[in-house]
Design an enzyme around this catalytic site. Sequence first.
Site: not given
Length: 422
Positions: A87, A55-57, A172, A138, A291, A223
């Site tokens: 997300n 998740h590199f945001r 997930h 996910e 993750d 995960h």
Amino acid sequence: MRVIRDAVLADGRVRDIRLDGERIDAVGTALDGELFVDANADYRVLPGMIDAHVHFRQPGFEHKETWASGSRSAAAGGVTTVVDQPNTAPPTVTGDAVDEKAAHAAADSVVDWGVNGGVTGEWDPASLFDRSLFALGEVFLADSTGDMGIDAALFRDACQRAASEDVVVTVHAEDADRFDTAAKSRSDADAWSAYRTPEAEAAAVERAVEVGTEAGATIHIAHTSTPEGVDAAAAGGATCEATPHHLFLSRDDLDDLGTFGRMNPPLRSDPRREALFERLADGRIDVVATDHAPHTRAEKAADIWDAPSGVPGVETALPLLLGAAHRGELSYERVRDVTAANPADVFGLERKGHIAAGRDADLVLVDPDDAREIHGDDLHSNCEWTPFEGHVGVFPAMTLVRGTTVWDGDTVSAFDGRNVRQ
């Protein structure tokens, strides 16, 4: 052509590796070519890690991480390909949102990359599948960061659409109906683990595999944090991944970590962690993915019910696994398989994941005896902390992406990472 001389491969064989531009030309003995690195039978050479879950945001939460900072962290940790999850803001549930994220990655990533599409009530599958998606997911069966949890009917529809497009669905897997609401009266750091129960994961894995099978979809469980979850995935014919935090940390660590140890799914008991690690060592876990989900120190310092879920991990995953191999807890072959060979095979990356002629020259050189403590201040993520503070890892001496040195043991170099689906 350039030659890495006398490299120790994961299986212990000493071989030369000859590079021709971005690709591996040959693997053998006494190969001709210009000397690039003399490994002197001291350095191990592994295929670069494919981290199928980061998740590199960016876009939306650049104070936590960006493609520039996240990919630098990846390169320094021996990760040569990353796959970003949906997300962000906006979430990648439309073709336009995928394009926006891909533009950031193309401009700033120093490693190769992929972008996953997401599923919510607002998703637009027609435009989404018109893009070069790495995978669909996910897909959240319970709420997590970003509030992207979906119901059973939408999950079934997503699996059917993915099956028709021959796209892997990553899941997930937590069943919110199995959460223990009694734990919500507690305020200690362990309350989160008590709330999101192990049973919630196993039940969701079983449901995801059942629905996916009926839809004809290929299911990959993200995960997986419990041995029961791994076993349920295997029984249903799905692949699964585990994270370094579930393999190396447990609920016993929460007294020290506090809310910095909150993630989804949560940390489990130490006996469950040990059983999960056994499944890593014996081959029942297919993939290790991080993750990597950074938040700032200030954000994580809230109480257990308000702190965001997630921990950084892209720079420390391979070093932790190599440290375990150095201690004899894990074979180097397993490290190679779960970080590179298996992810390449699971997700159909024909140029990645193997040290073989014709493959991309994504390589990591490590001195297996150069173990050192992990400290957040030494890492490259914007969040500047790690849940593995004080743990021991073996960090890369060099990382190559398609034949170019992006990490020399001290400095990350500029490089134009590419979309692995194009």
